[in-house]
Design an enzyme around this catalytic site. Structure first.
Site, PDB file in Angstrom:
ATOM      1  N   CYS A 173      -4.372   8.407  10.820  1.00 34.83           N
ATOM      2  CA  CYS A 173      -4.303   7.048  10.309  1.00 34.83           C
ATOM      3  C   CYS A 173      -5.399   6.209  10.992  1.00 34.83           C
ATOM      4  O   CYS A 173      -6.570   6.564  10.905  1.00 34.83           O
ATOM      5  CB  CYS A 173      -2.896   6.497  10.539  1.00 34.83           C
ATOM      6  N   ASP A 230      -3.301   9.040  -1.759  1.00 34.28           N
ATOM      7  CA  ASP A 230      -3.357   7.953  -0.775  1.00 34.28           C
ATOM      8  C   ASP A 230      -3.654   6.647  -1.518  1.00 34.28           C
ATOM      9  O   ASP A 230      -4.698   6.512  -2.155  1.00 34.28           O
ATOM     10  CB  ASP A 230      -4.444   8.246   0.255  1.00 34.28           C
ATOM     11  N   HIS A 262      -0.868   9.104   1.904  1.00 40.70           N
ATOM     12  CA  HIS A 262      -1.276   8.776   3.266  1.00 40.70           C
ATOM     13  C   HIS A 262      -0.156   9.185   4.219  1.00 40.70           C
ATOM     14  O   HIS A 262       1.017   9.067   3.895  1.00 40.70           O
ATOM     15  CB  HIS A 262      -1.528   7.263   3.373  1.00 40.70           C
TER      16      HIS A 262
END
Length: 295
Positions: A173, A230, A262
């Site tokens: 991330c 994502d 994601h």
């Protein structure tokens, strides 16, 4: 909206994963007791747990300027010359998922270190319950300070017997963005692995160059692992980064998991996708072996 509260593409991706049933998730009390961050959402009851058998595992503090940065590390017991891998965390602080990943890397033979480089704000991010309350802290971290902190981690690892001639970094991330940034900064880094790291930043004077802008400056090979589903980092953007690196003759590879959102590696969240996560972990190991971080 000020840059302090701006939602970067990684945060957008985290907050727009399709809602899941609460079935199969820990209670908030159990999640906190297990060491997870409430801001990350409900925690899966089947989150992966890696034991510390055969490892030296500890918290430590690293001198950075006049202050001391907390870190969590794990390495094979008795191995004083293990390769060094820095673990760059998500926005949720140094919580159990990141610690578990650190132990997983140690099981592969690495001296793995996860630094808490947001410590200067005096806020324990693992105790923050809302993403909106995390943003002013993480968005206020200057890249220059971040890169200096990572250099300090590498130097400390060397002073503790780690083999910094075999230096790697892995991040998830926001930590995936950190991988790209560090690969453009460090002349000693051997390889990096970025899990769904932001490639284009929102306007923020503390983040002068996004990974996309740093493509010509990359000094180490990076493997980018991204989700085709994502909602914050579109595949077109990943392809644009790939083209920029190719144009500048930089070594990088990308793998996109078409159905993965994601956070697909985050085994404690509803975004976890087992097949994509397991394959990506194998890809990461192979990348580190290819470039001499792991043997």
């Amino acid at each position: 909206m000020s840059f302090e509260t701006t939602m970067a593409s990684d945060v957008v991706g985290l907050t727009k994963v399709a809602p899941v049933s609460r079935r199969g998730f820990m209670t908030a009390t159990a999640a906190v007791a297990a060491g997870y961050t409430l801001a990350a959402g409900p925690v899966r009851a089947e989150a992966i747990t890696t034991d510390a058998n055969g490892l030296q595992v500890s918290d430590a503090r690293i001198k950075v300027g006049s202050e001391e940065m907390p870190v969590y590390f794990a390495r094979p017991a008795g191995n004083t010359k293990a390769p060094v891998i820095i673990v760059a965390m998500e926005i949720f602080g140094l919580h159990e998922y990141i610690k578990d990943v650190t132990r997983r890397l140690a099981k592969l033979g690495a001296f793995a270190i996860a630094p808490d480089y947001y410590f200067r704000k005096g806020i324990d991010l693992t105790k923050v319950a809302e993403v909106k309350d995390l943003l002013p802290v993480v968005n206020a971290k200057p890249d220059a300070e971040l890169l200096s902190d990572l250099d300090a981690v590498a130097a400390w690892a060397g002073s503790q017997g780690g083999d910094t001639a075999k230096l790697g970094i892995i991040g998830f991330c926001r930590g995936g963005r950190t991988v790209w940034e560090y690969a453009a900064h460090s002349s000693t880094l051997k390889a990096g692995v970025a899990f769904y790291g932001t490639l284009v930043d929102p306007e923020n004077p503390l983040l002068p160059k996004s990974p996309m802008q740093l493509a010509p400056e990359m000094k180490a090979p990076v493997l980018g692992l991204y989700g085709g589903a994502d909602t914050g980092i579109p595949v077109a953007q990943v392809e644009q980064m790939k083209a920029a690196l190719e144009q500048n003759k930089k070594t990088a590879e990308f793998k996109i998991y078409p159905e993965a959102p994601h956070g697909f590696h985050a085994d404690y969240r509803g975004s976890y996708r087992k097949d994509a996560a397991e394959d990506a972990w194998k890809q990461a190991q192979a990348w580190f072996k290819k470039y001499g971080v792991l043997s």
